[in-house]
Design a protein around this motif. Structure first.
Motif, PDB file in Angstrom:
ATOM      1  N   ILE A   1       1.325   5.894  -7.262  1.00 22.38           N
ATOM      2  CA  ILE A   1       1.348   4.514  -6.753  1.00 22.38           C
ATOM      3  C   ILE A   1       1.335   3.471  -7.870  1.00 22.38           C
ATOM      4  O   ILE A   1       2.055   2.470  -7.806  1.00 22.38           O
ATOM      5  CB  ILE A   1       0.168   4.283  -5.774  1.00 22.38           C
ATOM      6  CG1 ILE A   1       0.332   5.170  -4.532  1.00 22.38           C
ATOM      7  CG2 ILE A   1       0.086   2.818  -5.372  1.00 22.38           C
ATOM      8  CD1 ILE A   1      -0.848   5.103  -3.555  1.00 22.38           C
ATOM      9  N   ALA A   2       0.545   3.702  -8.910  1.00 20.18           N
ATOM     10  CA  ALA A   2       0.406   2.673  -9.951  1.00 20.18           C
ATOM     11  C   ALA A   2       1.743   2.403 -10.632  1.00 20.18           C
ATOM     12  O   ALA A   2       2.202   1.254 -10.686  1.00 20.18           O
ATOM     13  CB  ALA A   2      -0.653   3.101 -10.962  1.00 20.18           C
TER      14      ALA A   2
ATOM     15  N   GLU B   1       1.358   9.271  -2.479  1.00 20.73           N
ATOM     16  CA  GLU B   1      -0.014   9.030  -2.915  1.00 20.73           C
ATOM     17  C   GLU B   1      -0.539  10.249  -3.648  1.00 20.73           C
ATOM     18  O   GLU B   1      -0.099  11.363  -3.373  1.00 20.73           O
ATOM     19  CB  GLU B   1      -0.902   8.694  -1.708  1.00 20.73           C
ATOM     20  CG  GLU B   1      -1.069   9.835  -0.734  1.00 20.73           C
ATOM     21  CD  GLU B   1      -1.972   9.461   0.450  1.00 20.73           C
ATOM     22  OE1 GLU B   1      -2.383   8.301   0.588  1.00 20.73           O
ATOM     23  OE2 GLU B   1      -2.266  10.370   1.221  1.00 20.73           O
ATOM     24  N   ALA B   2      -1.482  10.096  -4.590  1.00 24.06           N
ATOM     25  CA  ALA B   2      -2.051   8.831  -4.975  1.00 24.06           C
ATOM     26  C   ALA B   2      -1.591   8.424  -6.364  1.00 24.06           C
ATOM     27  O   ALA B   2      -1.395   7.244  -6.638  1.00 24.06           O
ATOM     28  CB  ALA B   2      -3.584   8.929  -4.971  1.00 24.06           C
ATOM     29  N   SER B   3      -1.377   9.396  -7.252  1.00 26.12           N
ATOM     30  CA  SER B   3      -1.199   8.998  -8.653  1.00 26.12           C
ATOM     31  C   SER B   3       0.185   8.455  -8.961  1.00 26.12           C
ATOM     32  O   SER B   3       0.407   7.927 -10.041  1.00 26.12           O
ATOM     33  CB  SER B   3      -1.570  10.136  -9.602  1.00 26.12           C
ATOM     34  OG  SER B   3      -0.993  11.338  -9.201  1.00 26.12           O
TER      35      SER B   3
ATOM     36  N   THR C   1      -4.167  -2.012  -9.762  1.00 30.31           N
ATOM     37  CA  THR C   1      -3.350  -1.849 -10.970  1.00 30.31           C
ATOM     38  C   THR C   1      -2.795  -3.186 -11.431  1.00 30.31           C
ATOM     39  O   THR C   1      -2.821  -3.512 -12.631  1.00 30.31           O
ATOM     40  CB  THR C   1      -2.195  -0.862 -10.696  1.00 30.31           C
ATOM     41  OG1 THR C   1      -2.750   0.408 -10.338  1.00 30.31           O
ATOM     42  CG2 THR C   1      -1.311  -0.694 -11.920  1.00 30.31           C
TER      43      THR C   1
ATOM     44  N   HIS D   1       0.889   0.703   3.294  1.00 29.19           N
ATOM     45  CA  HIS D   1       1.838   1.819   3.353  1.00 29.19           C
ATOM     46  C   HIS D   1       3.109   1.387   2.618  1.00 29.19           C
ATOM     47  O   HIS D   1       3.510   1.998   1.640  1.00 29.19           O
ATOM     48  CB  HIS D   1       2.096   2.184   4.819  1.00 29.19           C
ATOM     49  CG  HIS D   1       2.977   3.375   5.045  1.00 29.19           C
ATOM     50  ND1 HIS D   1       3.159   4.349   4.118  1.00 29.19           N
ATOM     51  CD2 HIS D   1       3.736   3.740   6.127  1.00 29.19           C
ATOM     52  CE1 HIS D   1       4.009   5.273   4.603  1.00 29.19           C
ATOM     53  NE2 HIS D   1       4.363   4.914   5.805  1.00 29.19           N
TER      54      HIS D   1
ATOM     55  N   PHE E   1       4.650   4.160  -0.097  1.00 24.82           N
ATOM     56  CA  PHE E   1       4.103   5.440  -0.539  1.00 24.82           C
ATOM     57  C   PHE E   1       3.951   6.392   0.636  1.00 24.82           C
ATOM     58  O   PHE E   1       3.403   6.045   1.682  1.00 24.82           O
ATOM     59  CB  PHE E   1       2.812   5.303  -1.360  1.00 24.82           C
ATOM     60  CG  PHE E   1       1.616   4.709  -0.680  1.00 24.82           C
ATOM     61  CD1 PHE E   1       0.706   5.510  -0.008  1.00 24.82           C
ATOM     62  CD2 PHE E   1       1.366   3.351  -0.757  1.00 24.82           C
ATOM     63  CE1 PHE E   1      -0.414   4.969   0.586  1.00 24.82           C
ATOM     64  CE2 PHE E   1       0.243   2.793  -0.157  1.00 24.82           C
ATOM     65  CZ  PHE E   1      -0.649   3.619   0.513  1.00 24.82           C
TER      66      PHE E   1
ATOM     67  N   PHE F   1      -9.318   5.070 -10.509  1.00 24.20           N
ATOM     68  CA  PHE F   1      -9.426   5.198  -9.057  1.00 24.20           C
ATOM     69  C   PHE F   1     -10.289   6.398  -8.689  1.00 24.20           C
ATOM     70  O   PHE F   1     -10.092   7.503  -9.182  1.00 24.20           O
ATOM     71  CB  PHE F   1      -8.082   5.195  -8.334  1.00 24.20           C
ATOM     72  CG  PHE F   1      -7.122   6.316  -8.640  1.00 24.20           C
ATOM     73  CD1 PHE F   1      -7.143   7.481  -7.892  1.00 24.20           C
ATOM     74  CD2 PHE F   1      -6.176   6.188  -9.633  1.00 24.20           C
ATOM     75  CE1 PHE F   1      -6.243   8.500  -8.142  1.00 24.20           C
ATOM     76  CE2 PHE F   1      -5.273   7.206  -9.894  1.00 24.20           C
ATOM     77  CZ  PHE F   1      -5.311   8.372  -9.156  1.00 24.20           C
TER      78      PHE F   1
END
Lengths: 191, 191
Positions: free
Chosen positions: B62-63, B58-60, A66, A28, B78, A78
């Motif tokens: 995060i990277a 989240e999700a895209s 990543t 998290h 996140f 992903f």
């Protein structure tokens, strides 16, 4: 990996039902400097495997995947947990059970991003009963690509996913392998 | 950022309904080397802002948020899109509409990971009508923390989210700002 075991003992919390809560550095909130050390270790383990792509599953696998992909200099894909309205129709799909959340999800990857000839390293945060990892391996198979192995941050070795998948002939490298845990917070690692 | 504009023109696809599909380097498959260049730019823009935490959703997000956090050497948190059974009760929550998916999600962040005194840089992949960014700003406010700004990869400047949020006094830095796009694939950037 001793550094990770120490982090789990310091920051992890055992919840009822053999749930390990590590949401202050992995699930998290993410400690990127620490995660990058795990990525470096995955690179060391698989650098001779000719990896062309990293595959993970949203959401908590994305950060470490990543960072690992950055070290390999290859793309990371992903898998998504349900069909998104703008992902297109050309999808590989598999079913994944989440025991933590008590649901079964379809996971999908666009056919554009896994190809025959790809040598795929699967990265994920947890391995317990192996449902997510088996789903990801199925996606790679559907693409006619090769799973060169899996890199797992934490394996609950007292559950059977790791054994089943290694018995399938898949290389699985887990950076911490938990032999047992109880509700009092006692965690023992595999020797 | 010219490099990003060129990447969008080369790899992005316009879909009906002003959807920009950039899933081969940002949304589904991620190009980590390219993403790291974006992270470096976010660092350049905000390095004097005393950032103590990166917040994304989240999700895209995060990277790119993880790579940005690595450059700052601070944790990334996140926000999750629905309440998970093992996240605990102490949550900040906000509502976020997804126009792409036609749903409203609750987003949540544990109170453990956003604190009074935190100086928060919000990172996300897209800014259009601003619902996600407004939700994230609301979470920071609930924590008594400060939003020092937002770093957005792609802003659809022809929609009103960016204007509304800048008018609230929040610094918003978008690496590519799209002035217009049409179903024929023509994309124009703001000068």
């Amino acid at each position: 990996m001793r550094l990770l075991e120490e982090k789990i003992l310091k920051d992890g919390k055992c919840l009822p039902g053999e749930v390990l809560k590590v949401d202050n550095f992995l699930n998290h909130q993410i400690d990127p400097v620490f995660m990058d050390k795990l990525a470096k270790e995955f690179y060391r383990l698989y650098k001779k495997s000719g990896v062309t792509k990293i595959l993970t599953i949203e959401a908590s696998g994305i950060a470490v995947a990543t960072l690992t992909a950055l070290r390999f200099g290859v793309p990371v894909v992903f898998a998504k947990k349900s069909k998104s309205s703008n992902i297109g129709d050309g999808l590989y799909t598999a079913k994944v059970a989440s025991y933590t959340h008590g649901v079964v999800n379809d996971i999908v990857v666009s056919k554009d991003f896994l190809c025959k000839g790809d040598k795929v390293l699967i990265i994920d945060d947890f391995l317990a009963r192996g449902s997510a990892l088996m789903g990801l391996i199925a996606l790679v198979e559907q693409a006619g690509a090769e799973t060169v192995g899996a890199g797992i941050v934490i394996e609950k070795a007292f559950q059977d996913g790791g054994k089943i998948i290694r018995d399938m002939g898949v290389r699985v490298e887990s950076l911490a392998r938990i032999a047992s845990m109880d509700d009092n917070g006692t965690i023992a690692f595999c020797k």
